[in-house]
Design an enzyme around this catalytic site. Structure first.
Site, PDB file in Angstrom:
ATOM      1  N   ARG A  11      56.291  58.298 101.504  1.00  0.00           N
ATOM      2  CA  ARG A  11      55.978  59.342 100.185  1.00  0.00           C
ATOM      3  C   ARG A  11      56.344  58.780  99.500  1.00  0.00           C
ATOM      4  O   ARG A  11      56.800  58.173  98.525  1.00  0.00           O
ATOM      5  CB  ARG A  11      55.385  60.842 100.576  1.00  0.00           C
ATOM      6  CG  ARG A  11      54.747  61.309  99.341  1.00  0.00           C
ATOM      7  CD  ARG A  11      55.443  61.987  97.726  1.00  0.00           C
ATOM      8  NE  ARG A  11      56.611  62.201  98.127  1.00  0.00           N
ATOM      9  CZ  ARG A  11      57.913  62.915  97.129  1.00  0.00           C
ATOM     10  NH1 ARG A  11      57.522  62.421  96.046  1.00  0.00           N
ATOM     11  NH2 ARG A  11      58.596  62.919  97.588  1.00  0.00           N
ATOM     12  N   CYS A 237      61.313  57.678  91.477  1.00  0.00           N
ATOM     13  CA  CYS A 237      59.771  58.572  90.790  1.00  0.00           C
ATOM     14  C   CYS A 237      59.237  57.749  88.992  1.00  0.00           C
ATOM     15  O   CYS A 237      60.398  57.801  88.483  1.00  0.00           O
ATOM     16  CB  CYS A 237      60.667  59.774  89.827  1.00  0.00           C
ATOM     17  SG  CYS A 237      58.871  60.802  89.228  1.00  0.00           S
TER      18      CYS A 237
END
Length: 300
Positions: A11, A237
């Protein structure tokens, strides 16, 4: 001493990569991680695919996860819709909620204020528990914000206390943009541990400024029981400028193995898996062990 590792490569490791990884390759990565000994794996995030295209196949990945009752597959979710999607997959055993310590980053990341993100995270944990699953929560930007700069420790402790009342299995402190240093990590881990005891503290650390491994050690000495790592040191991110890779699983395991701390992961298999992942991504990965190799060296 034993330390638990949460492997976040499928992920967090992949989410910021421009090159879309095929579903079959994500599942192959998960299989390799299991063979290395990983027993908690962040398999996918159930988020808006327009915002995070790499996770557009989250439902396909979740539907094809192996039937392994001994492994906890985690689905990261940011809202009720994401929780509903994740809970539709019986092999997603745990929901990972995320709240943010600052308003500007919370708005950029989740379209809501910091306080609103905490409330939503508590609701996600409750939804997981109601469905017979477990839930955990991460406080993003615990050590610094890409938009607001310094983050007050008191703010993070207060958020942790609010989250603890929702009944998560643990609370994680995330150095989302890799600005933490060991002294700050140790201090905040100790403060949050005291505030939420007996709940355990997990840490999610990025190596953006080269302090990641030292921060892992500081967190463990301060009492953190679980560490997030990503194979090869991939990660970042999409909504935080400069948020480079996670601490590499194989680098952390080398340090812990040599320090007599058990994790249940096999270092040589991790190094091999990291080299496979580098080939899949067609680039060198940030992790050091793939370049240096184990010590003592394998017999030739």
């Amino acid at each position: 001493m034993d330390i638990e590792i949460v492997e976040v490569g499928p992920r967090d490791g992949l989410q910021n990569e421009a090159r879309i990884v095929a579903t079959a390759d994500k599942l192959a990565l998960i299989d390799r991680l299991i063979a290395c000994g990983a027993r908690r794996i962040e398999a996918a995030s159930f988020v808006n695919p327009r915002r995070v295209p790499q996770m557009a196949d989250a439902d396909d990945v979740a539907a094809a996860l192996p039937d392994r009752p001994d492994i906890t597959f985690i689905g990261l979710v940011l809202n009720a819709r994401g929780a509903e999607r994740a809970l539709a997959h019986p092999r997603i055993g745990q929901l990972g909620a995320v709240c943010v310590a600052t308003d500007r980053f919370a708005i950029a990341n989740q379209g809501q204020t910091s306080d609103e993100s905490v409330a939503v995270a508590a609701d996600i944990i409750a939804a997981a528990r109601a469905a017979g699953r477990s839930g955990q929560a991460t406080i993003a930007a615990s050590f610094g914000c890409p938009y607001e700069g310094e983050v007050a420790e008191d703010r993070v402790v207060a958020i942790a206390e609010r989250l603890a009342s929702a009944g998560p299995v643990e609370i994680a402190l995330a150095d989302t943009i890799g600005v933490a240093v060991p002294a700050a990590v140790a201090r905040l881990v100790r403060r949050v541990r005291a505030a939420i005891a007996p709940l355990p503290v997990r840490v999610h650390l990025h190596n953006t400024r080269g302090t990641g491994i030292a921060n892992v050690w500081a967190a463990i000495e301060a009492g953190a029981q679980t560490i997030d790592t990503a194979l090869g040191g991939l990660g970042g991110c999409p909504f935080a400028r400069g948020a480079a890779g996670n601490v590499a699983t194989e680098d952390v395991i080398y340090m812990l193995d040599r320090s007599g701390i058990a994790t249940g992961l096999d270092l040589e298999r991790l190094i091999d898996a990291g080299r496979w992942l580098a080939g899949l991504m067609d680039k060198d990965l940030p992790g050091m062990m793939g370049r240096a190799g184990p010590f003592p060296a394998r017999a030739i």
